[in-house]
Design an enzyme around this catalytic site. Structure first.
Site, short mmCIF file in Angstrom:
data_model
loop_
_atom_site.label_atom_id
_atom_site.label_comp_id
_atom_site.label_asym_id
_atom_site.label_seq_id
_atom_site.Cartn_x
_atom_site.Cartn_y
_atom_site.Cartn_z
N SER A 1 -9.89 -1.66 7.12
CA SER A 1 -9.29 -1.35 5.83
C SER A 1 -8.49 -2.48 5.17
O SER A 1 -8.13 -2.38 4.01
CB SER A 1 -8.38 -0.12 5.95
OG SER A 1 -9.17 1.06 5.94
N SER B 1 -9.79 0.92 3.07
CA SER B 1 -8.92 1.74 2.26
C SER B 1 -7.80 0.98 1.54
O SER B 1 -7.20 1.53 0.62
CB SER B 1 -8.29 2.82 3.14
OG SER B 1 -7.42 2.23 4.09
N LYS C 1 0.85 -1.20 0.00
CA LYS C 1 0.00 0.00 0.00
C LYS C 1 0.88 1.25 0.00
O LYS C 1 1.95 1.25 0.61
CB LYS C 1 -0.87 -0.06 1.26
CG LYS C 1 -2.02 0.93 1.34
CD LYS C 1 -2.83 0.66 2.63
CE LYS C 1 -4.02 1.59 2.78
NZ LYS C 1 -4.81 1.29 4.01
#
Lengths: 480, 484
Positions: free
Chosen positions: B177, B153, B78
């Site tokens: 997330s 996310s 990420k």
């Protein structure tokens, strides 16, 4: 109407640790801008603070030395505000549950016994960086940020509003300064900002028990300025009230050039710091054992030492105060006494010759070339009549220069005091023969001339003649 | 078998057996990324050159006989993880030009074991979102149905695994997330116990809730990734100094006699029928495997979302103060300091981030602090106590991950409250600070993946992984691949 000033002080004490409070960067003063930084003190994304244990130990020492309780579980909090010298946009400080709480200092106040000044709290926090204006090496004339100082450990010591005059404020401040330097946790350098002070000042009519509205005065960075700023502010508030005005709660800045204070921001403009516990730091748990260990290791504090010098060594209070101005000075004194020096004499020499020599050379007791043991040896030479007090000063200068032992200097330079009666008699005879006129004057009743003869004999003996013997012999001879 | 379809364990065997080189694997993945990326949008930055260099040194290590399980495995992380010398944006325009001088601890651990970085994955801006639609670098699409969101996310992290653009990925989980996108994309995603994995070098959203975790094709890979990234880090004061167990060794212990709790607050009326069916089937499977079920209650569940949106936003409002245009990131042209702050932040942050900064600033404001922040912390304690009480009777909890399968792109982006409710079953775990895993447990009528959540005790990752592995062995959901 008569007014009573009410003053409380917030003192920032920069701690003398090798590294910063939340990272391993050096705290050295004066390095190339931004050369002592890392992701943590630069506030880079993803960086996290890790508490420096030394800072906690120093805070505990400060707390115990100011009669505070040590909080068993204290919390770090974020104080949020924007400023370019504050890289994270918040300062890590303590808000609720600071490390030290509810202490006091007793200060000597003229005309009364010691006065107790309450200490509300002592908390740990990080310093901000500093802005540099108009002296950048790069293009343009903008402002720069130097973050070398960011994350340097500070203690904030907050007093109760117990001080009633600028003099009391200065005495309290000096005592606090002495304690933190004595403990070795702060270098006490006010010019470099290692010890700085904000003052909360208000006035109320004498006899009233309702505190007036206070102004916080920032940027008072010497004892002199503290006195000046507080006195100016007291008068300003009194004048304002007398003129029918009202004091507003505000932050004011002291201007050392004019000796005045001016408004910086009002209560309405005051920041809402939005304090909340810093989730990046776990609660700081301090066990009783840790506190007790620190207490055991605490040095004898200046006040305690003064009292001991008075009680055990028979020093006058004034001498005891002067000799405990710093821990190094007091240590020097005690080492001199331990080496056999008479306490009063060692004290006098330190306050006299040594202080003078240190001042002349702009150095401090830590680097004094004459050791306390040597000083004691010198005093012994005087006591035993080996040298005169006058010669001792010459010997002292030589000791300072060469670092040699006093006995060696006395022997090498033939400075031994002459007490041999026949040797002194022979000098006296010569002097009297050469000054027959003065001998007649003395014998004619002009006794003042006696001093002239003493001076001549001492001069002729190069100061080595034992003054007691000289006096005795002269008196006999002159009287014929 | 395509290289890009492999698990870590499969590729490792091939690397170790010298059937495939890390270079070949890396090239295969980079090709796959190039082909698929226009349809998915998993990546913000693809680091082809660095990947090939890393693959080369991995091959050298393997040639020397140093072949750790992760050596030579192409991965992606990420864009919230700092990577030295590689742009790190956190999905935000304000970090559009930010090249970090250091790397996140968790990525360092993977890198030191020889993992190959393919690139940085798309995400909701500053990890604030449940759909990956708040990224400043374009949306990510669900590989199973590109008209749907992948979740968020860590949407890029889940989509990249599902679209076989990376063998495994790292994400972060503040309120769901990792687990919610894993559920929506049909992969395995684990949020470890708070303190299990270092947060150092991970861009903070809500510091007391953020936790790093892996997203993988199966539970065994998940265990291997966790083993690599877990452990105490002296640079993170909140990382916990307890030994990291050998998660792989205990995987096959089975679930016979395992006590599984079913919290009634998680099986609510509004639950999507497909999700309900998947849960019912999962319960049946576990029963068959010898697990015992206990009905339990987590009475304060209702307050979790509100509590979360006070605590997380309060912390975020402070964490995001450092993006001020002074030292790094976006700086707007402006007159004077205040104007620079205002413009840099106005231009740099997106709508959702601004919304949360304002919410959090409000919650911490003088006069409101006690009513909001302090109250929320008290409720957080009650929620923690709910879990502690539940775990006195059971070993793990079994719940849905999200109330519905992946929703359509654009469906909730203008309705923040609806969006926030997507995390209703994942948020309590973050508030309690414990661990939970999402794993594939079925599909909706329209063919979208549905995940089940196993919630474990604090530092109970071993049990969660063991229970997940048993389920995986008994089912085939994890073997299905998105048709993309």
């Amino acid at each position: 109407m008569k007014y009573q000033p009410v003053i409380g002080l917030e003192v920032h004490v920069q701690l003398k640790t090798d590294t910063k409070i939340f990272c391993g960067c050096s705290t050295q003063f004066g390095a190339e801008p931004n050369s002592q930084t890392c992701p943590v003190c630069l506030g880079l994304p993803g960086a996290l603070p890790v508490l420096n244990k030394k800072v906690v130990e120093f805070a505990i020492k400060a707390g115990l030395s100011t009669n505070c309780s040590i909080t068993p579980r204290s919390i770090f909090a974020r104080k949020n505000y924007f400023y370019p010298d504050l890289p994270k946009g918040y300062q890590i400080s303590q808000f609720e549950d600071p490390i030290c709480q509810r202490g006091w200092l007793d200060i000597p106040v003229e005309g009364q016994e010691n006065k107790r000044i309450g200490i509300t709290r002592i908390h740990m926090e990080e310093d901000a960086g500093k802005l540099v204006h108009g002296e950048l090496s790069g293009p343009g004339d903008g402002s720069g940020v130097d973050l070398n100082r960011a994350c340097t450990p500070l203690l904030e010591v907050v007093s109760e509003p117990d001080l009633r005059s600028s003099d009391e404020a200065v005495i309290y401040l000096k005592q606090l300064h002495q304690i933190v330097t004595w403990l070795g946790i702060c270098d006490g350098n006010m010019e470099e900002g290692s010890f700085r002070c904000d003052a909360n000042v208000s006035v109320m009519p004498v006899g009233s028990d309702t505190l007036g509205t206070r102004a916080e005065i920032k940027n008072v960075n010497s004892f002199k300025f503290v006195k000046q700023a507080i006195e100016y502010e007291i008068q300003r508030q009194i004048d304002l009230i007398e003129d029918g005005g009202t004091i507003v709660q505000e932050t004011r800045l002291f201007d050392p050039n004019s000796g005045t204070t001016r408004s910086m921001r009002s209560k309405e403009e005051a920041h809402d710091y939005r304090y909340f516990p810093d989730p990046d730091l776990v609660p700081l748990v301090i066990s009783n054992e840790w506190v007790e260990r620190s207490r055991q290791k605490l040095p004898e504090l200046p006040g305690q030492r003064q009292q001991r010098f008075i009680d055990d060594l028979g020093l006058p209070r004034y001498d005891a105060e002067v000799l405990t101005a710093s821990r190094a000075l007091a240590d020097y004194f005690e080492a001199g006494v331990a080496a056999g020096g008479n306490a009063k004499a060692v004290g006098n020499w330190i306050m006299g010759e040594i202080t003078r020599a240190l001042n002349d050379r702009g150095t401090s007791i830590e680097t004094c070339p004459v050791t306390p043991v040597q000083l004691a040896q010198l005093l012994k030479l005087i006591d035993t009549g080996t040298i005169s007090g006058k010669i001792a000063k010459t010997v002292f200068d030589e000791m300072w220069q060469s670092g040699k032992a006093p006995q060696t200097i006395v022997e090498e330079q033939g400075l031994l005091q002459v007490s041999d009666i026949s040797a002194i008699e022979s000098i006296i005879n010569d002097i009297m023969a050469a000054n027959a006129g003065q001998v007649e004057e003395y014998r004619g009743g002009k006794e003042k001339v006696f001093g002239f003869f003493v001076g001549q004999v001492m001069k002729a003996s190069k100061g080595k003649a034992n003054p007691t013997v000289v006096n005795e012999l002269l008196l006999n001879k002159l009287k014929g | 078998m395509n290289i890009f379809d492999m698990t870590i364990h499969e590729l490792h065997a091939a690397l170790k057996g010298k059937q495939i080189s890390s270079r070949e694997a890396t090239v295969a993945m980079l090709d796959r990324i190039e082909t698929i990326e226009p349809q998915v949008g998993s990546f913000i930055t693809v680091t082809s050159e660095q990947a090939l260099t890393a693959a080369k040194s991995a091959d050298e290590r393997i040639a020397r006989g140093e072949c750790h399980l992760l050596t030579g495995i192409p991965m992606a992380i990420k864009d919230i993880f700092l990577t030295e010398g590689i742009r790190t944006t956190c999905g935000s325009r304000i970090l559009n030009n930010f090249i970090p001088p250091y790397s996140a601890s968790s990525w360092e651990k993977l890198r030191d074991r020889g993992a190959v970085l393919l690139g940085k994955l798309n995400q909701d801006e500053f990890a604030m979102g449940s759909s990956n639609e708040s990224s400043a670098f374009g949306i990510t699409r669900n590989p199973w149905d590109t008209t749907c969101i992948p979740g968020g996310s860590s949407g890029g992290s889940a989509a990249a695994v599902a679209a076989r653009q990376a063998i495994a990925t790292l994400g972060t989980d503040t309120g769901g997330s990792i687990r919610q996108p894993a559920s929506h994309c049909g992969c395995v995603g684990l949020k470890p116990t708070y303190g299990r994995v270092s947060r150092y070098g991970v861009i903070a959203y809500a510091s007391s809730l953020d936790q790093v975790g892996p997203l993988t094709r199966d539970v065994a890979d998940c265990a291997a990734m966790l083993e690599a990234i877990a452990g105490h880090d002296p640079r993170d004061s909140t990382s916990v100094n307890t030994a990291v167990p050998d998660y792989t060794a205990t995987l096959k212990g089975g679930v016979k006699g395992l006590k599984i709790g079913l919290p009634k607050e998680y099986y609510i009326e509004g639950l999507d029928p497909d999700v309900q069916r998947a849960m019912d089937a999962a319960i049946e499977t576990y029963r068959r495997l010898g697990a015992e079920f206990v009905d339990i209650s987590l009475p304060h569940t209702d307050y979790a979302v509100a509590t979360y949106y006070l605590i997380a936003t309060a912390e975020a409002s402070s964490n995001l103060a450092r993006y001020d245009g002074v030292r790094f990131g976006h700086r707007a042209e402006a007159d004077g300091l205040l104007d620079m702050y205002a413009k840099s932040r106005s231009e740099g942050f997106g709508t959702e981030v601004k919304r949360r900064i304002m919410l959090g600033t409000y919650a911490l404001s003088s006069g409101y602090y006690d009513a909001y922040y302090v109250k929320a912390q008290k409720v957080r304690t009650l929620i923690m106590n709910d879990f502690i009480a539940a775990f006195a009777d059971v070993d793990v909890l079994l719940t849905p991950v999200a109330p519905t399968p992946a929703f359509k792109i654009g469906e909730k982006i203008n309705d923040p409250l609806q969006m926030y409710l997507s995390d209703i079953f994942t948020i309590p775990v973050n508030l309690a600070g414990t661990c939970a895993m999402s794993l594939p447990a079925g599909f909706s009528a329209s063919g979208l993946p549905i995940g089940l959540q196993l919630i474990g005790k604090p530092f109970g990752e071993e049990t969660v992984l063991r229970a997940g592995y048993a389920f995986e062995q008994a089912t085939e959901w994890h073997l299905r691949k998105a048709a993309i």
